[in-house]
Design a protein around this motif. Sequence first.
Motif, PDB file in Angstrom:
ATOM      1  N   LEU A 141     -65.363  -8.452  17.270  1.00 25.41           N
ATOM      2  CA  LEU A 141     -65.848  -8.919  15.920  1.00 25.41           C
ATOM      3  C   LEU A 141     -65.331  -8.027  15.117  1.00 25.41           C
ATOM      4  CD1 LEU A 141     -69.548  -9.839  16.467  1.00 25.41           C
ATOM      5  CD2 LEU A 141     -67.870 -11.461  15.573  1.00 25.41           C
ATOM      6  N   VAL A 142     -65.339  -6.890  14.970  1.00 27.27           N
ATOM      7  CA  VAL A 142     -65.001  -5.687  14.152  1.00 27.27           C
ATOM      8  C   VAL A 142     -63.246  -5.895  14.079  1.00 27.27           C
ATOM      9  CG1 VAL A 142     -64.587  -3.278  13.452  1.00 27.27           C
ATOM     10  CG2 VAL A 142     -66.943  -4.244  14.318  1.00 27.27           C
ATOM     11  N   GLN A 143     -62.632  -6.122  15.367  1.00 28.27           N
ATOM     12  CA  GLN A 143     -61.376  -6.062  15.270  1.00 28.27           C
ATOM     13  C   GLN A 143     -60.805  -7.498  14.517  1.00 28.27           C
ATOM     14  OE1 GLN A 143     -60.269  -5.261  19.299  1.00 28.27           O
ATOM     15  NE2 GLN A 143     -59.221  -3.331  18.914  1.00 28.27           N
ATOM     16  N   GLY A 144     -61.416  -8.483  14.639  1.00 23.25           N
ATOM     17  CA  GLY A 144     -61.309  -9.609  14.043  1.00 23.25           C
ATOM     18  C   GLY A 144     -61.223  -9.358  12.471  1.00 23.25           C
ATOM     19  N   THR A 145     -61.843  -8.534  11.895  1.00 20.42           N
ATOM     20  CA  THR A 145     -62.046  -8.241  10.424  1.00 20.42           C
ATOM     21  C   THR A 145     -60.715  -7.402  10.087  1.00 20.42           C
ATOM     22  OG1 THR A 145     -63.380  -6.376  10.504  1.00 20.42           O
ATOM     23  CG2 THR A 145     -64.577  -8.907  10.570  1.00 20.42           C
ATOM     24  N   ALA A 146     -60.175  -6.541  11.051  1.00 15.67           N
ATOM     25  CA  ALA A 146     -59.188  -5.511  10.631  1.00 15.67           C
ATOM     26  C   ALA A 146     -57.715  -6.242  10.821  1.00 15.67           C
ATOM     27  CB  ALA A 146     -59.212  -4.560  11.667  1.00 15.67           C
ATOM     28  N   ARG A 147     -56.701  -5.328  10.355  1.00 20.32           N
ATOM     29  CA  ARG A 147     -55.574  -5.805  10.379  1.00 20.32           C
ATOM     30  C   ARG A 147     -54.981  -5.939  12.029  1.00 20.32           C
ATOM     31  NH1 ARG A 147     -54.302  -2.298   6.500  1.00 20.32           N
ATOM     32  NH2 ARG A 147     -53.159  -0.901   7.957  1.00 20.32           N
TER      33      ARG A 147
ATOM     34  N   GLN B 187     -54.173  -2.824  14.323  1.00 25.95           N
ATOM     35  CA  GLN B 187     -54.751  -1.515  13.545  1.00 25.95           C
ATOM     36  C   GLN B 187     -55.826  -0.860  14.386  1.00 25.95           C
ATOM     37  OE1 GLN B 187     -56.845  -2.253   9.987  1.00 25.95           O
ATOM     38  NE2 GLN B 187     -57.005  -0.088   9.484  1.00 25.95           N
ATOM     39  N   PRO B 188     -55.724   0.312  14.818  1.00 25.82           N
ATOM     40  CA  PRO B 188     -56.777   0.844  15.837  1.00 25.82           C
ATOM     41  C   PRO B 188     -58.109   1.227  14.952  1.00 25.82           C
ATOM     42  CG  PRO B 188     -55.158   2.517  15.119  1.00 25.82           C
ATOM     43  CD  PRO B 188     -54.806   1.357  14.677  1.00 25.82           C
ATOM     44  N   LEU B 189     -59.326   0.999  15.876  1.00 22.63           N
ATOM     45  CA  LEU B 189     -60.274   1.309  15.156  1.00 22.63           C
ATOM     46  C   LEU B 189     -60.556   2.686  14.902  1.00 22.63           C
ATOM     47  CD1 LEU B 189     -62.932  -1.119  16.809  1.00 22.63           C
ATOM     48  CD2 LEU B 189     -61.904  -1.461  14.917  1.00 22.63           C
ATOM     49  N   PRO B 190     -61.401   3.327  13.735  1.00 19.22           N
ATOM     50  CA  PRO B 190     -61.619   4.682  13.426  1.00 19.22           C
ATOM     51  C   PRO B 190     -62.516   5.174  14.311  1.00 19.22           C
ATOM     52  CG  PRO B 190     -61.595   3.505  11.517  1.00 19.22           C
ATOM     53  CD  PRO B 190     -61.696   2.511  12.396  1.00 19.22           C
TER      54      PRO B 190
END
Length: 286
Positions: A187-193, A196-199
Amino acid sequence: MSVAKRDKPLHSLFAGATAGAIEAFVTYPTEYVKTRSQFGGKKEGPISIVKSTIKTKGITGLYSGCMALVIGNSAKAGVRFLTYDFFKQKLSDSQGKISAPRSLLAGLGAGMVEAVVAVTPSETIKTKLIDDAKRPNPQYRGLIHGTASIIKQEGLLGIYRGLFPVMMRQGANSAVRFTTYATLKQLVQGTARPGQPLPSAITFGIGGIAGLVTVYTTMPLDVIKTRMQSLDARASYRNSFHCAYRIFTEEGILRFWTGTTPRLARLVLSGGIVFTIYENIMKVIA
């Protein structure tokens, strides 16, 4: 868990084992308090257990049975990530994505394997060492002496006591934790570029939420497991179902959620620590 299919099995094993060892040591006092609170007899609150332990045994008393859990947790986390990644790769689609029901299945498989390979022996030894340490004259002098004594007194099956509730708890634990983590991560990766790795802070937060959900859904299995592995279990309970029946009829349904606060602290912390360390190690060695 990386969505990519190219995670190497040895990388998963190494990253998982390292994360598991660090997490177990950092969070051990909460595990000690949780286990103590779940034994039969007089009900003690977390603060009361911490105070009485420090008063009688010093601060190191909160680390009674620690090495059993650090070794077991390291093996457990290594096996868990290795088997979860194996099942995940078999069940994921052509893009490497995995649906929630399939993630649940992969987590359940990983939990069952880790219960047999690593968790039951280390949890049984840890529980007996903690139960023994609270007695006026403890009989075990540490991990190696305790393990040898348990095997001598009860045979090899002595360290596999409570296997059924452990398998149920670990299966449910891994299924809920990995599915919550994988779903929230996607879900979170769907909102990121794209790419792009998650912090690390986001990974820690997602892992913490996964730990929170896991605690409340699997707590009764954890209480039954602790009772079945205590020193008095053989005299008190015929099997896991008899144990559950006695707790329910003699102590009430809420007793199944005893030790929730320290376990919540541990699993929220451990969820954050394990997933963050795992993801970072995988980035470095990939």
